[in-house]
Design a protein around this motif. Structure first.
Motif, PDB file in Angstrom:
ATOM      1  N   ARG A 305     -24.513-140.259  69.006  1.00 17.57           N
ATOM      2  CA  ARG A 305     -25.650-141.176  69.099  1.00 17.57           C
ATOM      3  C   ARG A 305     -26.308-141.489  67.758  1.00 17.57           C
ATOM      4  N   VAL A 306     -26.136-140.645  66.762  1.00 14.85           N
ATOM      5  CA  VAL A 306     -26.793-140.851  65.468  1.00 14.85           C
ATOM      6  C   VAL A 306     -25.797-141.484  64.500  1.00 14.85           C
ATOM      7  N   GLN A 307     -26.148-142.660  64.003  1.00 15.65           N
ATOM      8  CA  GLN A 307     -25.197-143.459  63.216  1.00 15.65           C
ATOM      9  C   GLN A 307     -24.940-142.899  61.831  1.00 15.65           C
ATOM     10  N   ASP A 308     -25.947-142.363  61.181  1.00 15.03           N
ATOM     11  CA  ASP A 308     -25.793-141.840  59.813  1.00 15.03           C
ATOM     12  C   ASP A 308     -25.273-140.413  59.894  1.00 15.03           C
ATOM     13  N   PRO A 309     -24.052-140.142  59.410  1.00  9.92           N
ATOM     14  CA  PRO A 309     -23.484-138.789  59.525  1.00  9.92           C
ATOM     15  C   PRO A 309     -24.336-137.718  58.850  1.00  9.92           C
ATOM     16  N   ALA A 310     -24.986-138.074  57.748  1.00 13.57           N
ATOM     17  CA  ALA A 310     -25.814-137.093  57.041  1.00 13.57           C
ATOM     18  C   ALA A 310     -27.037-136.719  57.880  1.00 13.57           C
ATOM     19  N   VAL A 311     -27.652-137.711  58.500  1.00 13.38           N
ATOM     20  CA  VAL A 311     -28.800-137.446  59.371  1.00 13.38           C
ATOM     21  C   VAL A 311     -28.357-136.644  60.601  1.00 13.38           C
ATOM     22  N   ALA A 312     -27.219-137.022  61.163  1.00 15.44           N
ATOM     23  CA  ALA A 312     -26.691-136.304  62.323  1.00 15.44           C
ATOM     24  C   ALA A 312     -26.438-134.840  61.995  1.00 15.44           C
ATOM     25  N   GLU A 313     -25.975-134.582  60.768  1.00 14.89           N
ATOM     26  CA  GLU A 313     -25.684-133.204  60.369  1.00 14.89           C
ATOM     27  C   GLU A 313     -26.952-132.377  60.234  1.00 14.89           C
ATOM     28  N   VAL A 314     -28.052-132.984  59.796  1.00 13.45           N
ATOM     29  CA  VAL A 314     -29.326-132.267  59.725  1.00 13.45           C
ATOM     30  C   VAL A 314     -29.851-131.977  61.129  1.00 13.45           C
ATOM     31  N   LEU A 315     -29.677-132.936  62.026  1.00 12.22           N
ATOM     32  CA  LEU A 315     -30.143-132.771  63.403  1.00 12.22           C
ATOM     33  C   LEU A 315     -29.275-131.802  64.199  1.00 12.22           C
ATOM     34  N   ALA A 316     -27.984-131.784  63.919  1.00  9.39           N
ATOM     35  CA  ALA A 316     -27.036-130.957  64.668  1.00  9.39           C
ATOM     36  C   ALA A 316     -25.965-130.458  63.713  1.00  9.39           C
ATOM     37  N   PRO A 317     -26.262-129.425  62.933  1.00 14.25           N
ATOM     38  CA  PRO A 317     -25.334-128.968  61.893  1.00 14.25           C
ATOM     39  C   PRO A 317     -24.074-128.320  62.454  1.00 14.25           C
ATOM     40  N   ALA A 318     -23.037-128.324  61.618  1.00 13.97           N
ATOM     41  CA  ALA A 318     -21.755-127.746  62.031  1.00 13.97           C
ATOM     42  C   ALA A 318     -21.897-126.270  62.377  1.00 13.97           C
ATOM     43  N   GLU A 319     -22.703-125.545  61.593  1.00 11.10           N
ATOM     44  CA  GLU A 319     -22.974-124.147  61.881  1.00 11.10           C
ATOM     45  C   GLU A 319     -24.329-124.034  62.556  1.00 11.10           C
TER      46      GLU A 319
END
Length: 536
Positions: A305-319
């Motif tokens: 749902r979040v278009q910017d991968p960097a923002v998505a990573e802050v919201l839902a990080p890999a770890e």
């Protein structure tokens, strides 16, 4: 012995307090309820910020009394605060409670008088009430936490904690809004602000693992049809470990194939609400590898749902910052979509911490973010905060705050040694934050009503938890918690969100059924763990 003018004084007009008032008056006891607000509803009186909405769906989130639900209709599956206020007015119209309530009356202190075997309560208005028993129904979110942010007093704009939101409301339209905190109230405010504000800056310390609410409108026709099953639904919610009516699978994560597991996760996700948290595999909160499969599924939903991968990573990080579900999940409707808008900015406080508030905004280590409205969605001194904020002094003259200074001690999450004739509902070391509120208000509340009836019928005028029972219960709470993943997160469940507060499990983590069994066994054994005394 000088008899007090009240048999029972209840504090708090939420689900638990109103339930007590209704049922204790039916026993013929002299009961008065004290409420700090001007209206009914407890947390639903105070929660009036934009977007405030219940995260448990109806009819699970209401009383089971048919006299109330028979003629009541909701407009949405997850009602907002205005609907909850209307609901409590309807409850009053059926149960007739107002004549037993003193509004705008906050209890500031209480002193136990051994000679008279009664409590003397004092209010912030200077009134004094003498009562045989006190039932505290202040809830787990009665004490807001306002962090010590440098410069807050000098901030030139408007600011409010979500729990102290002005009753007249605050218009977010065209404002530069800054929201500190991304728990439940933060998520709800951010969603609403994103639609109307000029700019919204979201200050996130720890990502919230929010679940899809899957909101829906409810028609009268649909509810009329569903009401045939309400008695079964209400009965079923008392037989689960969460107080909800989700089927408990009794299956572990790796007992099924990956394909079946993903299919189950998708079904629970589409069901919405807490289904993904409370209705999934049995080892979710026990096994880290199993937990990771749920986290990875949740993360994939956010990244879709979040278009910017960097923002998505802050919201839902890999770890994951902590295991999934060991902090209370919030429910969202368009929270993650809001970050695709040009007027919404996400600030990662782990990368750029807040240094201070200025006259015109929030300054982090990376620079200043201007705002004219600051929203503190910083949570609560949960579970214990509302209780210890009252200056309650027991048999030795020491306060409840002092009694719990080195950690919470209760018997059955209901009473404490040194504080006779005082019980608290939805409090520490009870299911509380792990249980649906109305369910707990009824099943835990019924136990207290039965207790007070027993004391009256047997001429008992004093009851006090023993210190040995406290230590035994504390050991059980901590022993069960250590078998779970809950200690892996700095959550309000663990008291870790409040500086200086002992870090410990604050809720009963063993599930509602084991809790109720312990309460019923104690009662059947003559209220084991309590000392009872008759007469004067």
């Amino acid at each position: 012995m000088s008899a007090p003018e009240h048999d029972v004084v209840i504090v708090g007009a939420g689900f638990a307090g109103l339930y007590q008032l209704h049922h204790l008056r039916k026993l013929g006891l002299r009961v008065t309820l004290l409420e700090a607000g001007t209206g009914l509803g407890g947390i639903w009186y105070w929660n009036c910020y934009p977007g405030a909405r219940v995260d448990s769906h109806v009819p699970l989130y209401e009383y089971s009394d048919e006299a109330i639900w028979r003629d009541w209709y909701w407009g949405e599956r997850f009602p907002d605060w205005q609907a909850l206020r209307r609901y409590f007015e309807h409850v009053d119209s059926v149960w007739g409670l107002r004549d037993g309530i003193r509004f705008e009356t906050r209890v500031s202190a209480g002193t136990w008088h051994e000679d008279d075997r009664c409590w003397e309560l004092r209010t912030d208005g200077g009134n004094v009430l003498r009562t045989r028993y006190v039932v505290l129904c202040t809830g787990f979110a009665a004490k807001a936490y306002v962090p010590d942010i440098p410069g807050l007093d000098g901030f030139g704009g408007e600011w409010s904690h979500t729990a102290h939101w002005p009753q007249g409301g605050v218009d977010l339209t065209g404002r530069d809004v800054a929201v500190i905190g991304t728990g439940a109230s933060g998520v709800q405010v951010i969603q609403e602000a994103a639609r109307v504000a000029e700019h919204v800056t979201v200050f996130q310390r720890t990502p919230i693992m929010a679940l899809a609410m899957q909101q829906s409108r409810l028609t009268r026709e649909d509810q009329d049809e569903a009401k045939a099953h309400y008695p079964e639904i209400f009965e079923r919610r008392t037989q689960t470990n969460s107080g909800f009516a989700y089927p408990e699978r009794g299956v572990n994560t790796f007992d099924v194939s990956e394909a079946e597991r993903l299919e189950t996760y998708e079904r629970l996700w589409q069901e919405g609400g807490f289904a993904f948290w409370a209705g999934g595999y049995s080892d979710l909160l026990l096994d880290e590898k199993a937990n990771r499969t749920a986290y990875d599924f949740w993360r994939s939903k956010v990244h879709e749902r979040v278009q910017d991968p960097a923002v998505a990573e802050v919201l839902a990080p890999a770890e994951p910052p902590h295991p999934f579900g060991v902090k209370r999940p919030s429910l969202e409707q368009w929270y993650y979509d809001a970050f695709n808008q040009d007027n919404v900015e996400l600030v990662d406080l782990r990368a750029t911490p807040i240094e201070a508030l200025t006259d015109t905004g929030v300054r982090t280590t990376a620079g200043e973010h201007p705002c004219d409205l600051l929203v503190l969605a910083t949570g609560f001194d949960a579970v214990t905060g509302g209780l210890v904020s009252i200056d309650l002094r027991g048999t030795d003259g020491k306060t409840l705050r002092h009694h719990w200074a080195r950690g919470v001690r209760t018997h059955l999450g209901l009473a404490s040694h040194g504080f006779p004739n005082l019980v608290y509902l939805y409090g520490p070391q009870s299911p509380s934050g792990f249980c649906n509120g109305p369910t707990c208000a009824e099943v835990q509340g019924d136990w207290v009503v039965d207790l007070l009836a027993h004391l009256r019928d047997t001429g008992t005028t004093r009851i006090e938890a023993t210190s040995e029972a406290e230590e035994e219960w504390r050991g059980m709470v901590h022993g069960i918690a250590e078998m779970t993943l809950f200690p892996r997160a700095d959550s309000w469940y663990m008291g870790a969100n409040i500086p200086g507060k002992p870090r410990e499990m604050l809720n009963w983590p063993g599930g509602l059924q084991l809790y109720l069994a312990a309460c019923r066994e104690a009662a059947a054994a003559g209220y084991r763990g309590f000392e009872l005394a008759r007469g004067g």
